[in-house]
Design an enzyme around this catalytic site. Structure first.
Site, PDB file in Angstrom:
ATOM      1  N   GLU A   1      35.468  36.715  36.991  1.00 54.26           N
ATOM      2  CA  GLU A   1      36.104  35.750  37.882  1.00 54.26           C
ATOM      3  C   GLU A   1      35.301  35.673  39.183  1.00 54.26           C
ATOM      4  O   GLU A   1      34.486  34.798  39.327  1.00 54.26           O
ATOM      5  CB  GLU A   1      37.567  36.136  38.127  1.00 54.26           C
ATOM      6  CG  GLU A   1      38.331  35.035  38.814  1.00 54.26           C
ATOM      7  CD  GLU A   1      39.816  35.014  38.466  1.00 54.26           C
ATOM      8  OE1 GLU A   1      40.255  35.827  37.645  1.00 54.26           O
ATOM      9  OE2 GLU A   1      40.524  34.154  39.016  1.00 54.26           O
TER      10      GLU A   1
ATOM     11  N   GLU B   1      45.329  44.047  43.387  1.00 58.92           N
ATOM     12  CA  GLU B   1      45.794  42.676  43.182  1.00 58.92           C
ATOM     13  C   GLU B   1      47.322  42.611  43.092  1.00 58.92           C
ATOM     14  O   GLU B   1      47.950  41.687  43.587  1.00 58.92           O
ATOM     15  CB  GLU B   1      45.189  42.143  41.879  1.00 58.92           C
ATOM     16  CG  GLU B   1      45.629  40.750  41.497  1.00 58.92           C
ATOM     17  CD  GLU B   1      44.869  40.212  40.286  1.00 58.92           C
ATOM     18  OE1 GLU B   1      44.400  41.039  39.476  1.00 58.92           O
ATOM     19  OE2 GLU B   1      44.748  38.981  40.161  1.00 58.92           O
TER      20      GLU B   1
HETATM   21  C1  RAM Z   1      43.848  34.707  40.095  1.00 61.24           C
HETATM   22  C2  RAM Z   1      42.928  35.060  41.184  1.00 61.24           C
HETATM   23  C3  RAM Z   1      43.419  34.820  42.581  1.00 61.24           C
HETATM   24  C4  RAM Z   1      44.593  33.911  42.681  1.00 61.24           C
HETATM   25  C5  RAM Z   1      44.722  32.975  41.525  1.00 61.24           C
HETATM   26  C6  RAM Z   1      45.916  32.082  41.596  1.00 61.24           C
HETATM   27  O1  RAM Z   1      43.104  34.421  38.955  1.00 61.24           O
HETATM   28  O2  RAM Z   1      42.521  36.378  41.030  1.00 61.24           O
HETATM   29  O3  RAM Z   1      43.695  35.998  43.274  1.00 61.24           O
HETATM   30  O4  RAM Z   1      44.455  33.184  43.867  1.00 61.24           O
HETATM   31  O5  RAM Z   1      44.710  33.632  40.316  1.00 61.24           O
END
Ligand code: RAM
Length: 911
Positions: free
Chosen positions: A490, A762
């Site tokens: 990502e 996260e």
């Molecule tokens: C995830 C990303 C990010 C977020 C989006 C909506 O894939 O890691 O942190 O902003 O989703």
């Protein structure tokens, strides 16, 4: 006549020496935020400086700037291309060059001197410089060159070289360089510059940055050799999570223009063109997500030196790529920073050999090892070990993060990767690993080269670890663009994450250049209808745009750049983008209500797996959209005010009124209950002033009751979290904010800390209390969004802030708010004016506050719980201190203005 000249010489000399007893000096000169920058392409660069003085209450009264193209002559006041003359002003940041038109490819030297309000005059500052880039794409005579074999999407890194000669005495040599792909350049066997992953990442078809290097010191008289290697990088490597590569193109190519200036003023330009040769080298494969394969037997020692034999190298091809998109780099590129040694060599239960570096770090591993020719060592990178203690990399999804080195068998071989980076704490080794000496390996942190500006410390070790984790989340994800995460497939410039974290980021490091660059990309990737992509550079397509809280990056970051740095230009530059984002939302609204389209909502809010009794903290997505619609409109109004755009100010003020009315009508019952009862709903409504005064206190009570109903836990996701503690403080419930901050069980900021985190996760529960992991689909252990609490820790806990009416810390607010049994909190911030400090302790009931206010700024200081007590400053009763303004009581606190200086306040605190 003679005496007259002597007089001039003498007075010049005197002006360059500080007068006896003088305490005033000028330091820290910056051009467009940078120290002696290269490649400035602004027509009128902005100059800033800091003032040093040992006295209190110092303000600048006047300044004088002089600029020239010859540093020695400038010192004597000669060859001046611009002299500002003495200007009566207290402005010491962002003073625009206002001399004759600047020339391309030229170095300008400058100095400044100032007078203060106490009749001191400084000496001229040390001479600093800026160098101009190539102003016009037509000045590029170089041609894009490629290797014929680079026509496919796979293949080893090509290397290019050229021998050339210099014919006179070299005065200077400037290298302008960029690539489709990543490049590393060498001159006469030496690496050019310290930047990595150059030219960085932008939407290349719109804006491709070139770098400028002063390579005078690498050049020799006579014969020289120049060369560069290319890697796939963002241009041609894997990008985003759909397993696609070649997003920007299939061909790697480079563009090099070396401008040599001789002492007689003549020039020679060495260009990339048909005369160059290419081959391939030891980098057999490289990819940002997937690592690198390096086969040392393909090394070509001395490939960028004159005597290297290149008979078997082939001729390059010139490709007709344009130069219109070329712009000079204005932000720091990635560089190597901290190094980590192995803290533990682990044999896992599965029998794997794993290095533990003790810190989740982003960058790569360098090593010195020996092995028989043809044998290899492979490094696999992961962030955590699983519950059983085995190596774990399932959360990387398709990203491999494997680095393989194949030995040439020549004794000790040194290596570090070139065109890749990894997010890791643990490294699993395979291959030739019979005898592993952990001291052969170093983890190297690589991130955009931003100066550290802030520190934050407290008496609570868990909070100190939280601050550490926030800073490492920032380091790991400021890799030319602000990425969501640094490890899985990502690593994209997610707009929501960046806006959420901006204020915190601007405390920890100087992010001005970094975000000036990226916000330009936000504007250039904005869609024609004003919608803002989820990620910038936008690699997800036009359909991936327009989510509330993500698109608001267009207004939130420029406004907060203005607040943090006092930079009006960023507002002026971004204003059209800010406005078109607000207009986009208006276009999507009916009756002033924005309730259409896809939204991420309060991403990753608290959501128990067995949610039988509706404890999931869901917030209506359109309620959120309406609140951010109002917020962005408010920031647009603020910006219109600063920029003097009266008509817009009026127009959007009316719009804002309607947006708020529509919000009330749709989402609030007549008695003041919101359709979503979540913490985020109340936090956004309160923070963005969506509720009329008479409903606010009740909303605060709902919010606090909600927090208590979860046992003093937060339940907010990405969008509610940054404002949660601020709202509690604003409405007098800092006590509850402390309970949330100090909460150690899930969900909370300290839960990951207790679980051994060294970066921000996260998710609130990336690792669950039983040691198992959240879903492999989305479980990064290095995501900065929840680190947004850092802003509250600096601004409220330590109490260091700027007044928005004089932003960029021209007017400082010192207002510490102790609580939660914390006995010490200290924040330091290197502002554009100098160091400012708010550092408090409570010792035996005595509150001790050290404050530092830099020269040419003023402060409003609020002492908590000091009303009616005997306050001293460095041992003297407060009322006898001259540098302080009138003291007024504010409830339990006292408040007064202060000039620059260092202060030490003490009093018996009543809390
Ligand atoms: C995830 C990303 C990010 C977020 C989006 C909506 O894939 O890691 O942190 O902003 O989703």
């Amino acid at each position: 006549m003679r005496n007259y000249y002597l007089g001039i010489v003498l007075s010049c000399t005197i002006m360059n020496l500080p007068a006896a007893g003088q305490t005033l000096s000028v330091t820290g000169l910056r051009t467009e935020y940078q120290k002696n920058p290269m490649g400035i392409d602004a027509a009128a660069p902005r100059l800033s400086w800091k003032i040093n003085s040992s006295e209190r209450n110092v303000m600048q009264r006047a300044y004088q700037i002089r600029v020239g193209t010859d540093s020695a002559a400038l010192l004597t006041g000669k060859s001046v291309v611009w002299d500002s003359g003495t200007q009566q002003s207290d402005a010491s940041v962002f003073l625009r060059y206002a001399g004759s038109a600047l020339q391309s490819n030229t170095r300008y030297y400058w100095q400044v001197k100032v007078k203060d309000n106490q009749d001191h005059e400084s000496a001229w500052s040390a001479v600093n410089s800026w160098h101009t880039g190539l102003f016009n794409p037509a000045e590029w005579s170089a041609q894009w060159i490629t290797s014929s074999m680079a026509d496919t999407l796979v293949g080893p890194s090509p290397i290019f070289r050229k021998v050339f000669s210099t014919e006179g005495r070299v005065k200077s040599a400037m290298l302008y360089i960029t690539a489709h792909g990543l490049y590393e350049a060498q001159l006469n066997g030496k690496r050019v510059g310290q930047d990595h992953l150059a030219p960085g990442w932008t939407s290349y078809e719109k804006r491709l940055l070139y770098q400028s290097y002063d390579v005078t010191g690498l050049l020799k008289n006579g014969q020289n050799a120049i060369g560069f290697t290319l890697g796939d990088g963002w241009y041609r490597g894997y990008l985003a999570f759909e397993g696609k590569r070649g997003f920007y193109g299939k061909h790697l190519s480079g563009l090099v223009q070396l401008v040599v200036e001789y002492t007689d003023g003549t020039k020679k330009v060495i260009n990339s063109d048909q005369s160059w040769k290419y081959s391939t080298g030891p980098v057999r494969f490289s990819d940002l997500y997937n690592g690198e394969v390096y086969d040392a037997k393909y090394e070509k020692p001395g490939w960028s030196t004159v005597n290297y034999k290149d008979a078997d190298w082939k001729n390059v091809q010139v490709i007709p790529a344009g130069k219109e998109a070329l712009e000079s780099s204005i932000s720091p590129l990635a560089r190597k920073h901290e190094e980590f040694s192995v803290v533990k060599l682990i044999k896992t239960p599965k029998g794997e050999t794993v290095l533990d570096f003790g810190q989740n770090v982003v960058g790569w591993v360098s090593f010195k090892l020996s092995g028989k020719a043809g044998t290899y060592i492979q490094l696999e990178h992961g962030e955590v070990l699983d519950k059983a203690g085995n190596f774990y990399d399932a959360n990387l999804r398709k990203a491999k993060q494997h680095v393989k080195y194949i030995f040439k068998g020549s004794g000790l071989e040194s290596y570090e990767p070139h065109f890749t980076y990894q997010g890791f704490r643990y490294v699993k080794l395979t291959g030739n690993i019979a005898k592993i000496d952990p001291s052969s390996f170093k983890a190297i942190a690589v991130y955009s080269d931003m100066d550290p500006t802030g520190t934050f410390k407290t008496s609570n070790p868990l909070l100190n670890q939280l601050q550490h984790n926030i800073q490492w989340g920032q380091k790991g994800n400021f890799m030319d663009v602000p990425t969501d995460c640094p490890q899985r497939d990502e690593r994209l410039g997610w707009t929501g994450d960046a806006q959420v974290f901006f204020r915190t980021a601007a405390f920890n490091m100087d992010v001005a250049g970094f975000f000036t660059k990226w916000m330009k990309d936000v504007a250039s990737d904005q869609l024609a209808n004003g919608s803002v992509p989820f990620v910038v550079p936008n690699v997800l397509g036009e359909g991936a745009a327009g989510s509330t809280g993500w698109g608001d990056v267009a207004t939130i970051i420029p406004w907060n750049m203005y607040v943090a740095y006092g930079d009006q230009q960023i507002l002026a530059t971004q204003y059209p983008s800010m406005k078109s984002w607000v207009d986009f939302m208006t276009g999507k609204s009916k009756n002033d209500l924005w309730n259409t389209g896809f939204h991420f909502g309060d991403w990753l809010f608290y959501h128990p797996e067995d949610d039988n009794d509706g404890r999931a903290a869901i917030t209506d997505k359109y309620l959120i959209a309406q609140a951010f619609y109002a917020h962005s409109t408010q920031l647009l109004i603020n910006s219109a005010k600063v920029l003097g755009k009266k008509a817009d100010e009026e127009k959007y003020t009316e719009l804002l009124d309607r947006i708020k009315k529509a919000f009330l009508k749709e989402y609030i019952t007549p008695n003041g209950r919101m359709v979503s009862g979540s913490q985020t709903a109340y936090v956004l409504a309160l923070n963005f002033d969506m509720l009329p005064e008479n409903l606010r206190q009740q909303a605060v009570d709902f919010l606090v009751t909600n927090i208590e109903s979860y046992g003093n836990h937060l339940t907010t996701g990405f969008l509610g979290t940054p404002y949660l503690c601020h709202v509690l403080t604003r409405f007098g419930r800092t006590d509850v904010a402390y309970k949330l901050l100090l909460q150690e069980t899930y969900p909370s900021w300290l839960y990951p800390v207790k679980m051994g985190a060294t970066t921000i996760w996260e998710r609130w529960d990336g690792i669950k209390p039983d040691g198992s992991f959240q879903t492999t689909g989305m479980n990064s252990f290095n995501h900065y969004a929840y680190g947004a609490i850092g802003d509250w820790m600096y601004r409220v806990m330590a109490g260091l802030d700027t007044d928005e009416s004089a932003p960029g810390y021209k007017k400082i607010i010192i207002s510490p708010q102790p609580g939660g049994k914390i006995t010490h909190a200290a924040a330091q911030l290197e502002t554009l004016y100098g160091l400012t400090v708010s550092d408090w302790k409570i010792e035996n009931g005595v509150f001790k506050l050290k404050v530092v206010i830099p020269p040419n700024t003023t402060a409003k200081i609020k002492l908590p719980g000091a009303a009616g007590t005997m306050v001293t400053e460095s041992g003297t009763a407060l009322k006898n201190i001259k540098a302080l303004g009138k003291i007024s009581n504010q409830g339990n606190d006292i408040e007064f203005n202060a000039g620059s200086g260092t202060y030490q306040f003490e009093y018996a605190i009543k809390l």
